[in-house]
Design a protein around this motif. Structure first.
Motif, mmCIF file in Angstrom:
data_model
loop_
_atom_site.group_PDB
_atom_site.id
_atom_site.type_symbol
_atom_site.label_atom_id
_atom_site.label_comp_id
_atom_site.label_asym_id
_atom_site.label_seq_id
_atom_site.Cartn_x
_atom_site.Cartn_y
_atom_site.Cartn_z
ATOM 1 N N THR A 7 0.868 -1.167 0.000
ATOM 2 C CA THR A 7 0.000 0.000 0.000
ATOM 3 C C THR A 7 0.908 1.222 0.000
ATOM 4 O O THR A 7 2.100 1.129 0.328
ATOM 5 N N LYS A 8 0.367 2.347 -0.352
ATOM 6 C CA LYS A 8 1.183 3.568 -0.428
ATOM 7 C C LYS A 8 1.749 3.938 0.951
ATOM 8 O O LYS A 8 2.915 4.286 1.082
ATOM 9 N N VAL A 9 0.905 3.820 1.975
ATOM 10 C CA VAL A 9 1.342 4.158 3.334
ATOM 11 C C VAL A 9 2.415 3.188 3.817
ATOM 12 O O VAL A 9 3.420 3.601 4.407
ATOM 13 N N ALA A 10 2.213 1.890 3.553
ATOM 14 C CA ALA A 10 3.194 0.888 3.978
ATOM 15 C C ALA A 10 4.536 1.104 3.283
ATOM 16 O O ALA A 10 5.591 0.943 3.900
ATOM 17 N N LYS A 11 4.482 1.462 2.016
ATOM 18 C CA LYS A 11 5.716 1.695 1.262
ATOM 19 C C LYS A 11 6.488 2.885 1.826
ATOM 20 O O LYS A 11 7.688 2.790 2.088
ATOM 21 N N LEU A 12 5.802 3.995 2.044
ATOM 22 C CA LEU A 12 6.466 5.184 2.583
ATOM 23 C C LEU A 12 6.968 4.953 4.006
ATOM 24 O O LEU A 12 8.079 5.363 4.358
ATOM 25 N N TYR A 13 6.148 4.297 4.837
ATOM 26 C CA TYR A 13 6.538 4.021 6.223
ATOM 27 C C TYR A 13 7.765 3.117 6.258
ATOM 28 O O TYR A 13 8.699 3.369 7.010
ATOM 29 N N SER A 14 7.761 2.071 5.426
ATOM 30 C CA SER A 14 8.885 1.136 5.410
ATOM 31 C C SER A 14 10.163 1.800 4.916
ATOM 32 O O SER A 14 11.242 1.563 5.463
ATOM 33 N N ILE A 15 10.036 2.638 3.902
ATOM 34 C CA ILE A 15 11.223 3.331 3.388
ATOM 35 C C ILE A 15 11.792 4.276 4.445
ATOM 36 O O ILE A 15 13.006 4.329 4.652
ATOM 37 N N ALA A 16 10.917 5.000 5.138
ATOM 38 C CA ALA A 16 11.391 5.914 6.193
ATOM 39 C C ALA A 16 12.026 5.143 7.347
ATOM 40 O O ALA A 16 13.113 5.497 7.817
ATOM 41 N N TYR A 17 11.382 4.084 7.798
ATOM 42 C CA TYR A 17 11.895 3.287 8.912
ATOM 43 C C TYR A 17 13.220 2.635 8.541
ATOM 44 O O TYR A 17 14.195 2.703 9.297
ATOM 45 N N LEU A 18 13.266 2.009 7.366
ATOM 46 C CA LEU A 18 14.487 1.341 6.938
ATOM 47 C C LEU A 18 15.608 2.334 6.649
ATOM 48 O O LEU A 18 16.778 2.023 6.840
ATOM 49 N N GLY A 19 15.248 3.538 6.199
ATOM 50 C CA GLY A 19 16.262 4.574 6.012
ATOM 51 C C GLY A 19 16.933 4.940 7.321
ATOM 52 O O GLY A 19 18.153 5.107 7.387
ATOM 53 N N LEU A 20 16.131 5.045 8.380
ATOM 54 C CA LEU A 20 16.704 5.336 9.703
ATOM 55 C C LEU A 20 17.542 4.171 10.219
ATOM 56 O O LEU A 20 18.588 4.382 10.844
ATOM 57 N N VAL A 21 17.100 2.949 9.957
ATOM 58 C CA VAL A 21 17.883 1.775 10.364
ATOM 59 C C VAL A 21 19.220 1.752 9.620
ATOM 60 O O VAL A 21 20.266 1.517 10.227
ATOM 61 N N ALA A 22 19.193 2.003 8.316
ATOM 62 C CA ALA A 22 20.436 2.012 7.529
ATOM 63 C C ALA A 22 21.375 3.112 8.007
ATOM 64 O O ALA A 22 22.583 2.889 8.139
ATOM 65 N N LEU A 23 20.825 4.282 8.271
ATOM 66 C CA LEU A 23 21.649 5.391 8.754
ATOM 67 C C LEU A 23 22.281 5.064 10.102
ATOM 68 O O LEU A 23 23.474 5.282 10.313
ATOM 69 N N SER A 24 21.488 4.509 11.019
ATOM 70 C CA SER A 24 22.032 4.201 12.342
ATOM 71 C C SER A 24 23.080 3.101 12.277
ATOM 72 O O SER A 24 24.093 3.167 12.970
ATOM 73 N N CYS A 25 22.869 2.094 11.428
ATOM 74 C CA CYS A 25 23.856 1.020 11.294
ATOM 75 C C CYS A 25 25.139 1.525 10.641
ATOM 76 O O CYS A 25 26.239 1.146 11.051
ATOM 77 N N ALA A 26 25.007 2.372 9.634
ATOM 78 C CA ALA A 26 26.197 2.918 8.975
ATOM 79 C C ALA A 26 27.006 3.794 9.933
ATOM 80 O O ALA A 26 28.240 3.685 9.991
ATOM 81 N N VAL A 27 26.311 4.630 10.685
ATOM 82 C CA VAL A 27 27.007 5.486 11.664
ATOM 83 C C VAL A 27 27.660 4.627 12.743
ATOM 84 O O VAL A 27 28.796 4.885 13.152
ATOM 85 N N ASN A 28 26.953 3.593 13.191
ATOM 86 C CA ASN A 28 27.505 2.684 14.189
ATOM 87 C C ASN A 28 28.768 2.008 13.670
ATOM 88 O O ASN A 28 29.776 1.908 14.377
ATOM 89 N N ALA A 29 28.745 1.546 12.427
ATOM 90 C CA ALA A 29 29.924 0.903 11.833
ATOM 91 C C ALA A 29 31.089 1.891 11.726
ATOM 92 O O ALA A 29 32.233 1.545 12.027
ATOM 93 N N ILE A 30 30.786 3.120 11.318
ATOM 94 C CA ILE A 30 31.845 4.131 11.201
ATOM 95 C C ILE A 30 32.462 4.438 12.562
ATOM 96 O O ILE A 30 33.685 4.557 12.690
ATOM 97 N N ILE A 31 31.631 4.544 13.580
ATOM 98 C CA ILE A 31 32.151 4.812 14.932
ATOM 99 C C ILE A 31 33.036 3.661 15.401
ATOM 100 O O ILE A 31 34.121 3.884 15.939
ATOM 101 N N TRP A 32 32.595 2.409 15.174
ATOM 102 C CA TRP A 32 33.405 1.259 15.572
ATOM 103 C C TRP A 32 34.727 1.226 14.816
ATOM 104 O O TRP A 32 35.775 0.893 15.381
ATOM 105 N N ILE A 33 34.708 1.582 13.530
ATOM 106 C CA ILE A 33 35.939 1.602 12.746
ATOM 107 C C ILE A 33 36.886 2.677 13.266
ATOM 108 O O ILE A 33 38.100 2.453 13.383
ATOM 109 N N MET A 34 36.341 3.845 13.620
ATOM 110 C CA MET A 34 37.181 4.917 14.168
ATOM 111 C C MET A 34 37.791 4.500 15.506
ATOM 112 O O MET A 34 38.966 4.763 15.766
ATOM 113 N N ILE A 35 37.013 3.846 16.347
ATOM 114 C CA ILE A 35 37.541 3.361 17.633
ATOM 115 C C ILE A 35 38.616 2.311 17.382
ATOM 116 O O ILE A 35 39.661 2.304 18.032
#
Length: 137
Positions: A7-35
């Motif tokens: 559905t349109k709402v499910a698609k937008l919600y999933s993209i927003a949620y998964l975008g935040l998950v991807a961002l948080s995981c990428a930032v987490n990986a970068i922080i671990w690499i810097m440490i």
């Protein structure tokens, strides 16, 4: 003819949620690499931690692309990611309550856990709805 999976709402919600998950995981990986590079934690950092969050970020980005292309596998991966986050939140809640910590007396902690649990459950509910088909007679 392409059949709609989301559905349109499910698609937008999933993209927003998964975008935040991807961002948080990428930032987490970068922080671990810097440490790891600065040797700030000595030899206590495992490569598997960095590897896990980097792989999760790549899987989430691939899933976002799959959602844009209306792929069924992306829908099931998204549901599994929502389920994983719901499980982690329930696990954290049970662990805190069983530990007898004083943080369970805090109202904000209970509200944050409730909000954290509602978001992935809402995503699962939205993804399980069938999209409306355009029927013309």
């Amino acid at each position: 003819m392409v059949t709609k999976i989301y559905t349109k709402v499910a698609k937008l919600y999933s993209i927003a949620y998964l975008g935040l998950v991807a961002l948080s995981c990428a930032v987490n990986a970068i922080i671990w690499i810097m440490i790891f590079q600065n040797n700030a934690a000595g030899n206590e950092i495992s490569f598997t931690t960095i590897f896990f969050v980097a792989i999760v970020a790549l899987v989430v980005v691939a899933t976002i692309v799959g959602i844009f292309k209306e792929k069924m596998w992306a829908k099931w991966i998204t549901i599994s990611i929502y389920s994983w986050y719901a499980f982690v939140i329930i696990h954290t809640t049970v662990g805190v309550y069983l530990s007898g910590s004083t943080i369970i007396d805090k109202t904000w902690f209970k509200i944050m856990l409730l909000i954290g649990l509602i978001l992935p459950v809402l995503g699962i509910v939205l993804l399980l709805q069938k999209p409306k088909t355009n029927v013309s007679s």
